[in-house]
Enzyme design. Sequence first.
Site, PDB file in Angstrom:
ATOM      1  N   ARG A 136      -5.872   2.276  18.392  1.00 54.91           N
ATOM      2  CA  ARG A 136      -5.560   0.842  18.299  1.00 54.91           C
ATOM      3  C   ARG A 136      -5.330   0.206  19.652  1.00 54.91           C
ATOM      4  NH1 ARG A 136      -2.900   0.536  12.171  1.00 54.91           N
ATOM      5  NH2 ARG A 136      -4.822   0.461  11.405  1.00 54.91           N
ATOM      6  N   GLY A 168      -4.829   8.239   5.429  1.00 61.08           N
ATOM      7  CA  GLY A 168      -3.933   9.127   5.833  1.00 61.08           C
ATOM      8  C   GLY A 168      -2.679   9.389   4.885  1.00 61.08           C
ATOM      9  N   ASP A 176       2.331  -0.801  11.972  1.00 61.66           N
ATOM     10  CA  ASP A 176       0.885  -1.294  11.677  1.00 61.66           C
ATOM     11  C   ASP A 176       0.755  -2.825  11.928  1.00 61.66           C
ATOM     12  OD1 ASP A 176       0.462   1.269  10.744  1.00 61.66           O
ATOM     13  OD2 ASP A 176       1.162   0.543   8.578  1.00 61.66           O
ATOM     14  N   LYS A 191       0.901  -1.193   0.071  1.00 59.55           N
ATOM     15  CA  LYS A 191       0.036   0.232  -0.059  1.00 59.55           C
ATOM     16  C   LYS A 191       0.833   1.257  -0.053  1.00 59.55           C
ATOM     17  CE  LYS A 191      -2.768   0.758   3.878  1.00 59.55           C
ATOM     18  NZ  LYS A 191      -2.932   1.987   4.239  1.00 59.55           N
ATOM     19  N   SER A 192       1.772   1.295   1.004  1.00 62.27           N
ATOM     20  CA  SER A 192       2.811   2.496   0.970  1.00 62.27           C
ATOM     21  C   SER A 192       3.400   2.977  -0.443  1.00 62.27           C
ATOM     22  CB  SER A 192       3.851   2.146   2.122  1.00 62.27           C
ATOM     23  OG  SER A 192       3.197   2.398   3.360  1.00 62.27           O
ATOM     24  N   SER A 243       7.663   9.456  11.927  1.00 62.63           N
ATOM     25  CA  SER A 243       6.440   9.410  10.877  1.00 62.63           C
ATOM     26  C   SER A 243       7.122   9.510   9.148  1.00 62.63           C
ATOM     27  CB  SER A 243       5.426  10.246  11.321  1.00 62.63           C
ATOM     28  OG  SER A 243       4.416  10.482  10.047  1.00 62.63           O
ATOM     29  N   ARG A 282      -7.030  -2.990  10.133  1.00 64.55           N
ATOM     30  CA  ARG A 282      -6.349  -3.838  10.631  1.00 64.55           C
ATOM     31  C   ARG A 282      -6.780  -4.584  11.916  1.00 64.55           C
ATOM     32  NH1 ARG A 282      -2.349  -3.519   7.233  1.00 64.55           N
ATOM     33  NH2 ARG A 282      -1.767  -1.203   6.414  1.00 64.55           N
ATOM     34  N   ARG A 295       3.187   6.001  -3.221  1.00 60.94           N
ATOM     35  CA  ARG A 295       4.396   6.711  -3.764  1.00 60.94           C
ATOM     36  C   ARG A 295       4.534   6.607  -5.297  1.00 60.94           C
ATOM     37  NH1 ARG A 295       4.233   5.828   1.529  1.00 60.94           N
ATOM     38  NH2 ARG A 295       5.555   7.137   2.890  1.00 60.94           N
ATOM     39  N   GLN A 322       4.896   9.412   6.933  1.00 61.98           N
ATOM     40  CA  GLN A 322       3.945  10.513   6.174  1.00 61.98           C
ATOM     41  C   GLN A 322       4.414  11.928   6.336  1.00 61.98           C
ATOM     42  OE1 GLN A 322      -0.002   9.407   7.945  1.00 61.98           O
ATOM     43  NE2 GLN A 322       0.087   7.439   6.620  1.00 61.98           N
TER      44      GLN A 322
HETATM   45  C1  S3P Z   1       2.752   5.166   6.326  1.00 59.85           C
HETATM   46  C2  S3P Z   1       3.289   5.519   7.396  1.00 59.85           C
HETATM   47  C3  S3P Z   1       2.822   4.957   8.686  1.00 59.85           C
HETATM   48  C4  S3P Z   1       1.826   3.963   8.749  1.00 59.85           C
HETATM   49  C5  S3P Z   1       0.893   3.976   7.548  1.00 59.85           C
HETATM   50  C6  S3P Z   1       1.341   4.258   6.155  1.00 59.85           C
HETATM   51  C7  S3P Z   1       3.213   5.557   4.975  1.00 59.85           C
HETATM   52  O1  S3P Z   1       2.124   6.182   9.389  1.00 59.85           O
HETATM   53  O2  S3P Z   1       1.316   3.588  10.016  1.00 59.85           O
HETATM   54  O3  S3P Z   1       0.092   3.025   7.755  1.00 59.85           O
HETATM   55  O4  S3P Z   1       3.016   5.024   3.968  1.00 59.85           O
HETATM   56  O5  S3P Z   1       4.018   6.584   5.189  1.00 59.85           O
HETATM   57  P1  S3P Z   1       2.786   7.413  10.344  1.00 59.85           P
HETATM   58  O6  S3P Z   1       3.578   8.108   9.352  1.00 59.85           O
HETATM   59  O7  S3P Z   1       1.796   7.940  10.676  1.00 59.85           O
HETATM   60  O8  S3P Z   1       3.512   6.555  11.226  1.00 59.85           O
END
Ligand code: S3P
Length: 434
Positions: free
Chosen positions: A352, A95, A321, A22-23, A168, A394, A27, A170
């Site tokens: 969570r 997010g 995660d 997914k991540s 983080s 999850r 990107r 993100q």
């Molecule tokens: C992610 C970063 C993580 C992760 C999320 C995906 C990403 O979050 O928990 O499921 O793809 O960059 P955080 O950046 O808030 O830790």
Amino acid sequence: MQSWRVHSAKRVQGVWRPPGDKSITHRAVILGLLARGTTDIENFLEADDCMRTLRIAQQLGATAERLGGAHWRITGRGGEALQEPPEVLDAGNSGTTTRLMAGVLASHPIFSVLTGDDSLRRRPMRRIVEPLQRMGAHIDGREDASRLPLAIRGGQLRGIKYLSPVASAQVKSCVLLAGLNAAGVTEVTEPTLSRDHTERMLRAFGAELETQICTAGAHRVRLRGGQRLEGQTLSVPGDFSSAAFWLAAALLLPGSDLIIEQVGVNPTRTGLLQALAQAGVHLEWSAIDEQAGEPTATLRVRAQPIGAMHVEGALVPSLIDEVPILALLATQACGETQIRDAAELRVKESDRIETIATELRKMGAQIEPLPDGLRIYGPTPLHGAEVHSHGDHRIAMTLAIAGLIAHGETIVHDVACVQTSFPEFEALLYRLVQ
Ligand code: S3P
């Protein structure tokens, strides 16, 4: 409300290639939008979260074409201005879409409004708004721009040195993506290394970045603004976070033997394997390879006993995660498991720490929430119960796996959320489980 009825199972068995990460899919779409030329993405994760990113990329002027199952072609803007979207951009439950796209939107001369579903509108956005405002962005939103919807008037930003209070990916990725189109150099330092997919993929698309390990385990990334990206052809590795549910099922159900092929094993994502190694678990690795600058492998998982684990510090971001499924594993481990330094879990798709403790307790688990983690005693036999996902994918999937190892029937309510990351999950309850 959609529910699953899950019954105790004998074992999981088979050979399975997990869906795309997914991540990494997010990107690939975002860099595809920003790059010159076309970007071909194989093993694209066609789940709701990534489709949100794709839809927003289209609203910003990219074209997207499905070449076949899980194979997409994105034609980007190649440094041309992004198109100003006439409609509100809706990130749904995602997010990653919100926080990464905010960096892109703030650094281009367009006006946009970004929002999401109930869960996403509750999640903290100040962590990205603050560095973007320091770079010169004009952002307004609810609760002094700390919650969605955010109204973003993008423009020419300037590079900053940003010391992130949280590890983080993100936040780091948001600032780096903004820095890519900002004047001067942008630098992000995080307390411990979070997933580094953005850095790897920026390099794969032709950008130059410097990375550095600082004192006390902090990590720094530096990038010069104004660099051009070139479209790429890439294949997305299997999602380790999705594989983790089935890896856990195979460890816990006696007689299981599961082969997970071409799964991403980037060390910033596989902290669960480190925690399990600590617990005496042995997995067989083969076919070690690389896809899109990311390491992949085939993992063979057989049922085995698990010892207690202590998870804290720098290990936490690399399994953040996986904490719900790790908590389930710990209910069957011998001894007291502690997970600490994980307060970030409170601001995920649900809180969570509370949701996993509440729901696993209904099944007989001995699990205690802590301000920054969980304490779990094992091994404890679980029994079927009626449990709830709290709208968190999850949590839903962890409870379904718990249902496989519990005695009797488990009903998991509110499971539609699983579409955000792992639409194939339900079919696997039949395909891999005996
Ligand atoms: C992610 C970063 C993580 C992760 C999320 C995906 C990403 O979050 O928990 O499921 O793809 O960059 P955080 O950046 O808030 O830790």
